[in-house]
Design a protein around this motif. Structure first.
Motif, mmCIF file in Angstrom:
data_model
loop_
_atom_site.group_PDB
_atom_site.id
_atom_site.type_symbol
_atom_site.label_atom_id
_atom_site.label_comp_id
_atom_site.label_asym_id
_atom_site.label_seq_id
_atom_site.Cartn_x
_atom_site.Cartn_y
_atom_site.Cartn_z
ATOM 1 N N SER A 49 0.811 -1.220 0.000
ATOM 2 C CA SER A 49 0.000 0.000 0.000
ATOM 3 C C SER A 49 0.842 1.267 0.000
ATOM 4 O O SER A 49 0.316 2.380 0.020
ATOM 5 C CB SER A 49 -0.910 0.002 1.228
ATOM 6 N N ALA A 50 2.165 1.113 -0.043
ATOM 7 C CA ALA A 50 3.062 2.255 0.167
ATOM 8 C C ALA A 50 3.043 3.283 -0.969
ATOM 9 O O ALA A 50 3.509 4.402 -0.771
ATOM 10 C CB ALA A 50 4.491 1.759 0.390
ATOM 11 N N LEU A 51 2.561 2.904 -2.128
ATOM 12 C CA LEU A 51 2.587 3.842 -3.253
ATOM 13 C C LEU A 51 1.246 4.559 -3.429
ATOM 14 O O LEU A 51 1.052 5.282 -4.406
ATOM 15 C CB LEU A 51 2.965 3.115 -4.552
ATOM 16 N N GLU A 52 0.326 4.352 -2.490
ATOM 17 C CA GLU A 52 -0.947 5.050 -2.557
ATOM 18 C C GLU A 52 -0.719 6.537 -2.302
ATOM 19 O O GLU A 52 0.226 6.908 -1.594
ATOM 20 C CB GLU A 52 -1.911 4.472 -1.512
ATOM 21 N N PRO A 53 -1.557 7.379 -2.866
ATOM 22 C CA PRO A 53 -2.693 7.087 -3.742
ATOM 23 C C PRO A 53 -2.332 6.963 -5.223
ATOM 24 O O PRO A 53 -3.223 6.794 -6.042
ATOM 25 C CB PRO A 53 -3.580 8.321 -3.535
ATOM 26 N N VAL A 54 -1.063 7.010 -5.538
ATOM 27 C CA VAL A 54 -0.678 6.979 -6.950
ATOM 28 C C VAL A 54 -0.953 5.607 -7.566
ATOM 29 O O VAL A 54 -1.511 5.495 -8.652
ATOM 30 C CB VAL A 54 0.801 7.372 -7.118
ATOM 31 N N ILE A 55 -0.525 4.567 -6.867
ATOM 32 C CA ILE A 55 -0.849 3.201 -7.306
ATOM 33 C C ILE A 55 -1.454 2.480 -6.110
ATOM 34 O O ILE A 55 -0.844 2.402 -5.039
ATOM 35 C CB ILE A 55 0.380 2.421 -7.801
ATOM 36 N N SER A 56 -2.643 1.975 -6.292
ATOM 37 C CA SER A 56 -3.388 1.393 -5.167
ATOM 38 C C SER A 56 -2.724 0.113 -4.663
ATOM 39 O O SER A 56 -2.040 -0.592 -5.405
ATOM 40 C CB SER A 56 -4.818 1.090 -5.597
ATOM 41 N N GLY A 57 -2.972 -0.170 -3.392
ATOM 42 C CA GLY A 57 -2.484 -1.400 -2.786
ATOM 43 C C GLY A 57 -3.028 -2.619 -3.511
ATOM 44 O O GLY A 57 -2.341 -3.636 -3.655
ATOM 45 N N GLU A 58 -4.281 -2.516 -3.959
ATOM 46 C CA GLU A 58 -4.902 -3.631 -4.688
ATOM 47 C C GLU A 58 -4.112 -3.945 -5.956
ATOM 48 O O GLU A 58 -3.815 -5.105 -6.251
ATOM 49 C CB GLU A 58 -6.345 -3.257 -5.050
ATOM 50 N N ILE A 59 -3.764 -2.911 -6.705
ATOM 51 C CA ILE A 59 -2.984 -3.128 -7.927
ATOM 52 C C ILE A 59 -1.619 -3.705 -7.583
ATOM 53 O O ILE A 59 -1.157 -4.665 -8.208
ATOM 54 C CB ILE A 59 -2.828 -1.812 -8.726
ATOM 55 N N MET A 60 -0.965 -3.144 -6.573
ATOM 56 C CA MET A 60 0.388 -3.602 -6.243
ATOM 57 C C MET A 60 0.378 -5.076 -5.824
ATOM 58 O O MET A 60 1.268 -5.842 -6.201
ATOM 59 C CB MET A 60 0.992 -2.731 -5.143
ATOM 60 N N GLU A 61 -0.643 -5.469 -5.055
ATOM 61 C CA GLU A 61 -0.712 -6.875 -4.621
ATOM 62 C C GLU A 61 -0.905 -7.803 -5.806
ATOM 63 O O GLU A 61 -0.217 -8.817 -5.939
ATOM 64 C CB GLU A 61 -1.875 -7.065 -3.637
ATOM 65 N N LEU A 62 -1.858 -7.460 -6.666
ATOM 66 C CA LEU A 62 -2.094 -8.295 -7.842
ATOM 67 C C LEU A 62 -0.857 -8.312 -8.736
ATOM 68 O O LEU A 62 -0.431 -9.358 -9.221
ATOM 69 C CB LEU A 62 -3.287 -7.765 -8.638
ATOM 70 N N HIS A 63 -0.290 -7.137 -8.944
ATOM 71 C CA HIS A 63 0.819 -7.007 -9.874
ATOM 72 C C HIS A 63 2.024 -7.814 -9.407
ATOM 73 O O HIS A 63 2.665 -8.524 -10.185
ATOM 74 C CB HIS A 63 1.189 -5.517 -10.021
ATOM 75 N N HIS A 64 2.305 -7.727 -8.114
ATOM 76 C CA HIS A 64 3.465 -8.421 -7.542
ATOM 77 C C HIS A 64 3.169 -9.897 -7.283
ATOM 78 O O HIS A 64 3.889 -10.781 -7.762
ATOM 79 C CB HIS A 64 3.870 -7.710 -6.242
#
Lengths: 235, 202
Positions: A49-64
């Motif tokens: 979640s550290a890149l919020e609000p630029v990249i959502s935690g949801e995206i980062m979890e799925l992406h990684h």
């Protein structure tokens, strides 16, 4: 049966710039367990979640944990099959595995770089020193660089990446784009900063508006990491 | 005269729960619409305006060196085709001549489904999976990247599945295999496919 010897990803990727590719892929975490070679999914240098609000935690979890993890899993599977085929001297099979190795290997290399190219907004600082000087020399200003980069990257058809790379021969910075997971090294450039524009990188948040994602992401670019890569690439 | 988008053959929520209203709002309302708007801007005042959409696609393909128009024109065509081959309460099985042709070309419907989904799975980036018919009724599965369509090879597609991530990401995120299963089992309008097969083999 995989022999446990090191399988050099650079053999398959970045042929045009093998030393650069080897340098990159040798940084990938790799282990040999029970004689079977396996690349490993790296941890993120920050919370999901550290890149919020630029990249959502949801995206980062799925992406990684889904997309990048799948590249690693499928890469290892393809390499194991390749090793088997090679020991059986099954050239047809070796050839048929190339596209899976290229795709998943490229995906692993690219995302391994990408996570380090980003940082929480509060930790991000603009480039300085030699890197900034080189950017200004080439594009006039940081703003003109990011605008050019964003425009070229937004124009990628389908899936791909935008890159800032160093031309090893000319020592010049260049902007380049690659399709799918094709590694930048194959273009003779050392990757310094990559921005993923596969839809999975932004869709849940930015939907079809890729330019908005590209505008926002500069807030979380880790220029310190880019500078480190720049320094290493010039050496 | 600028081109316009045909309306969706069904309401935006009609394909629920298999394909969400939200997906259609973006996929049709934003992606498909943008391809159309951008194509119209690109061809305004040119001779392409007087062609059919297929004419624009083939012309802009430019024998394998596509012009910037191609990405938009082909995606307009591909997406219209895509909507037309889905329906509410779709899926099931084909019948009649199409069913015979599938068995003849693939051995069984299940084998066709496996090959079709494999094409979608191994189109690594963005693209489409296709079922193509020749004049003799022989069927083949193909996959194309990005905007490319079998139309440019002079082939006659009769079924397509969009595997760009925007086609499924809001609904199933990274799980492309789940999307493809749902498409094949719950969304295909086999009657529409059969009609195209009829035309292809006429």
């Amino acid at each position: 049966m995989a022999s446990g010897r090191v399988i050099n990803l650079a053999r398959f990727l970045g042929r045009a710039a093998e030393p650069a590719a080897a340098a990159q892929s040798s940084a990938l975490q790799y282990s040999t367990v029970g004689g079977v070679a396996a690349y490993k999914l790296p941890d993120l240098p920050y919370d999901h979640s550290a890149l919020e609000p630029v990249i959502s935690g949801e995206i980062m979890e799925l992406h990684h944990k889904k997309h990048h993890a799948a590249y690693v899993t499928n890469l290892n599977k393809a390499l194991e099959e390749y090793a088997d085929a090679e020991s059986n001297k099954d050239l047809q099979k070796m050839i048929s595995l190339q596209s899976a190795i290229n795709f998943n290997g490229g995906g692993h290399i690219n995302h391994d770089i990408f996570w380090t190219n980003l940082c929480p907004e509060k930790d991000a600082a603009p480039p300085s020193g030699e890197l900034l000087a080189a950017i200004e020399a080439k594009w006039g200003s940081l703003e003109k660089f990011t605008a050019t980069f964003s425009a070229k990257t937004a124009a990628v058809q389908g899936s791909g990446w935008g890159w800032l790379g160093l031309n090893k021969e000319t020592k010049a910075l260049e902007i380049a784009t690659c399709a799918n997971q094709d590694p930048l090294a194959a273009k003779g450039l050392v990757p310094l900063l990559g921005i993923d524009v596969w839809e999975h990188a932004y869709y849940l948040q930015y939907k079809n508006v890729r330019p908005d994602y590209l505008k926002a992401i500069w807030k979380v670019v880790n220029w310190e990491n880019v500078a480190q890569r720049y320094k290493a690439a010039k050496a | 005269m600028p081109f316009t988008l045909p309306p969706l053959p069904y309401a935006m929520d009609a394909l629920e729960p298999h394909m969400s209203k939200r997906t259609l709002e973006f996929h049709y309302g934003k992606h498909h619409q943008a391809y159309l708007d951008n194509m119209n801007k690109q061809i305004a005042g040119s001779e392409l305006e007087a062609k059919t959409l297929e004419g624009v696609v083939l012309s802009s393909w430019n024998n394998g060196s596509p012009t910037p128009v191609f990405n938009n024109a082909a995606q307009v065509w591909n997406h219209t085709f895509f909507w037309e081959n889905m329906k509410p309460n779709g899926g099931g099985a084909p019948s009649g001549k199409l069913a015979d042709a599938i068995n003849a070309s693939f051995g069984s419907l299940d084998e066709f489904k496996a090959q079709f989904k494999n094409a979608g799975a191994t189109q690594f980036g963005s693209g489409w999976a296709w079922l193509v018919a020749d004049k003799a009724g022989k069927l083949t599965v193909e996959k194309t990247p990005n905007a490319v369509t079998p139309l440019v090879e002079g082939k006659t597609p009769i079924l397509t599945m969009d595997v760009w991530e925007h086609a499924y990401y809001l609904d199933v995120q990274n799980r492309r295999p789940d999307y493809m299963n749902t498409f094949v089992e719950k969304l295909i309008d086999w009657e529409a496919v059969a009609k195209r097969f009829e035309v292809a083999t006429a």
